[in-house]
Every structure is written in C-alpha cells, then in structure tokens.
Enzyme design. Structure first.
Site, PDB file in Angstrom:
ATOM      1  N   CYS A   1       0.840  -1.199   0.000  1.00 49.20           N
ATOM      2  CA  CYS A   1       0.000   0.000   0.000  1.00 49.20           C
ATOM      3  C   CYS A   1       0.880   1.257   0.000  1.00 49.20           C
ATOM      4  O   CYS A   1       1.543   1.536  -0.991  1.00 49.20           O
ATOM      5  CB  CYS A   1      -0.995  -0.039   1.155  1.00 49.20           C
ATOM      6  SG  CYS A   1      -2.374   1.099   0.906  1.00 49.20           S
TER       7      CYS A   1
ATOM      8  N   HIS B   1      -3.643  -5.070   0.285  1.00 52.28           N
ATOM      9  CA  HIS B   1      -3.167  -5.485   1.618  1.00 52.28           C
ATOM     10  C   HIS B   1      -3.154  -7.008   1.746  1.00 52.28           C
ATOM     11  O   HIS B   1      -4.101  -7.589   2.288  1.00 52.28           O
ATOM     12  CB  HIS B   1      -4.056  -4.871   2.705  1.00 52.28           C
ATOM     13  CG  HIS B   1      -3.742  -3.441   2.987  1.00 52.28           C
ATOM     14  ND1 HIS B   1      -2.688  -3.045   3.788  1.00 52.28           N
ATOM     15  CD2 HIS B   1      -4.322  -2.305   2.540  1.00 52.28           C
ATOM     16  CE1 HIS B   1      -2.651  -1.731   3.844  1.00 52.28           C
ATOM     17  NE2 HIS B   1      -3.624  -1.247   3.089  1.00 52.28           N
TER      18      HIS B   1
ATOM     19  N   GLU C   1      -1.574  -8.818   3.791  1.00 53.55           N
ATOM     20  CA  GLU C   1      -1.520  -9.258   5.199  1.00 53.55           C
ATOM     21  C   GLU C   1      -2.924  -9.434   5.790  1.00 53.55           C
ATOM     22  O   GLU C   1      -3.086 -10.180   6.761  1.00 53.55           O
ATOM     23  CB  GLU C   1      -0.687  -8.269   6.033  1.00 53.55           C
ATOM     24  CG  GLU C   1      -1.379  -6.996   6.488  1.00 53.55           C
ATOM     25  CD  GLU C   1      -1.575  -5.963   5.372  1.00 53.55           C
ATOM     26  OE1 GLU C   1      -1.182  -6.233   4.227  1.00 53.55           O
ATOM     27  OE2 GLU C   1      -2.149  -4.893   5.666  1.00 53.55           O
TER      28      GLU C   1
END
Ligand code: MN
Length: 242
Positions: free
Chosen positions: A110, A210, A212
């Site tokens: 990001c 994202h 994660e």
C-alpha cells in the site's frame, strides 16, 4: 549450517511517532512474516544509524499508513491528503533506495508500494475519484474487496499462479508515473496500478493492496510473504558466505 542461523531478519517499517509518543505497526504484517519463517525486526523512523540498521536486516517490508508528502514527488497538495509524516517519509525513502542499491529484498505494501515508487523518481495520484460509478478502493474507515488482474509474463503473475485475484483494498492514492526500472505488473478493473516490480533486482515488489489482511486464510496472499522471506533467506546466506 543450522536452520536457526539462516532464519532471515525482516525489517518492518513502523509508523512515525504519534501524539502519545508511540511507534506502532499492524500486527498482521508481523504475523505474515512469522508464518513465512522470517524474524521480524521493527524499524521506527528517526534512526540516526540507518546504515547500521540496514546491515542487520535481510529483507525490508514497507508497510501501509498515511500519505507521502506530495512535495516528495513534485505533486500538488490536495485537501484529502492525510497523515503526512516528514520523518517517516525521510526514513522509508532512504531505506527503499538503499534496498535497491544493496539488492536487499523489499516488499512494499500500500503506502509501501508508493514509497518504493517515489524513491525511484515516480509520482502518485494525490487522490483517486471516489464518486458514484467509480470502483471503490476504500470505504469509510474500512477496506473493500476488488479484483486485481496480473500481467502475464510478470514475476508476480508466476509467483501467485493466477491471472486474477481478489484483494483487500484500502487506499485513496495510487501510482501515477512509475519510477526508474519499475514495471507495472497488476491493475484494478478501473485501470489503477495495483503492483510494480523492479527489473534486474532479486525481489523488489510493491503491491497496492493489503495481502496481510487475508494471508492467514488465503494461501495465494501468503505466497507473497513466503517468496519475499525466501529471498531474504537467500540474501542472508549470500552475505554469510561473502
Ligand atoms: Mn485498490
């Protein structure tokens, strides 16, 4: 050589000092690095011994956060720009440039993808249109899901093994012009650049989404961390032998 000895250290850039005198970073980044068998080391800004900090890590993870100061890329200030942190920008741009120079594996997520781009002379859109009819890249205070198309023939496409993936998106800026040596390797359905990779570098990848957020349950997203930490392990091994 023991497994313990080659456990690679992954430097994870944190947010800058906040009003309550805290440095912080999302725990999901740490979780994803640990699952990939990397040893997370948090890297707060304001470090006077930046080169020494770099000497201790085998991989660099540039995380999400507030906006890069538009002045860093000759952009214009926009009323929707938020969270600018001069110290964090300074630290992370220097870390990104050093990672490129040292062939240190780097994964930008990001804001991290944007930092990598700006560090290499690229520019950003200060604010993506969020009106009716536009593809949403964030909702009010939370992420949204959207598709990302991977460019065939790219390393990222090969790595993830799919032409299209669904990603968690939470951004209102995006790469406008790409920095030196970067190739665009993924797009959102509206054409927004969603990933870049640096040609001629062992592993320098920036993703606008994202990974994660879903890596614990989505093996495709975890594969990005696994590949990154795998490259960090190779970097560690090469350093220990030189
Ligand atoms: Mn997006």
């Amino acid at each position: 050589m023991s497994q313990r000895h080659v456990l690679p250290t992954v430097g994870i850039a944190t947010r800058g000092r906040d009003k309550r005198e805290r440095f912080s970073v999302g725990a999901l980044y740490v979780d994803a690095v640990r699952r990939a068998r990397g040893l997370p080391i948090l890297l707060p800004p304001e470090e006077p011994a930046l080169e020494t900090m770099l000497d201790r890590i085998d991989g660099l993870l540039l995380t999400g956060g507030g906006d890069v100061d538009p002045a860093r890329y000759q952009g214009a200030m926009h009323e929707r720009v938020y969270g600018v942190d001069a110290s964090r920008d300074e630290t992370e741009i220097a870390l990104a440039r050093a990672a490129v120079e040292r062939s240190l594996p780097v994964l930008g997520i990001c804001r991290g993808a944007q930092v990598l781009n700006v560090a290499l002379g690229g520019t950003l859109f200060e604010h993506l249109p969020e009106g009716e009819g536009e593809l949403l890249h964030r909702a009010r205070g939370k992420s949204v899901l959207h598709a990302v198309h991977l460019v065939s023939g790219s390393r990222l496409r090969t790595l993830l093994g799919k032409d299209e993936i669904v990603t968690h998106s939470y951004h209102h800026q995006a790469i406008r012009s790409v920095g030196r040596g970067l190739e665009v390797v993924a797009h959102a359905p509206d054409g927004v650049i969603e990933a870049v990779e640096l040609s001629g570098h062992p592993f320098a990848v920036g993703v606008q989404w994202h990974p994660e957020m879903s890596a614990q349950t989505d093996p495709t997203q975890q594969r990005l961390f696994d590949a990154f930490v795998g490259e960090a392990a190779r970097f560690a091994l090469a350093i220990s032998r030189s």
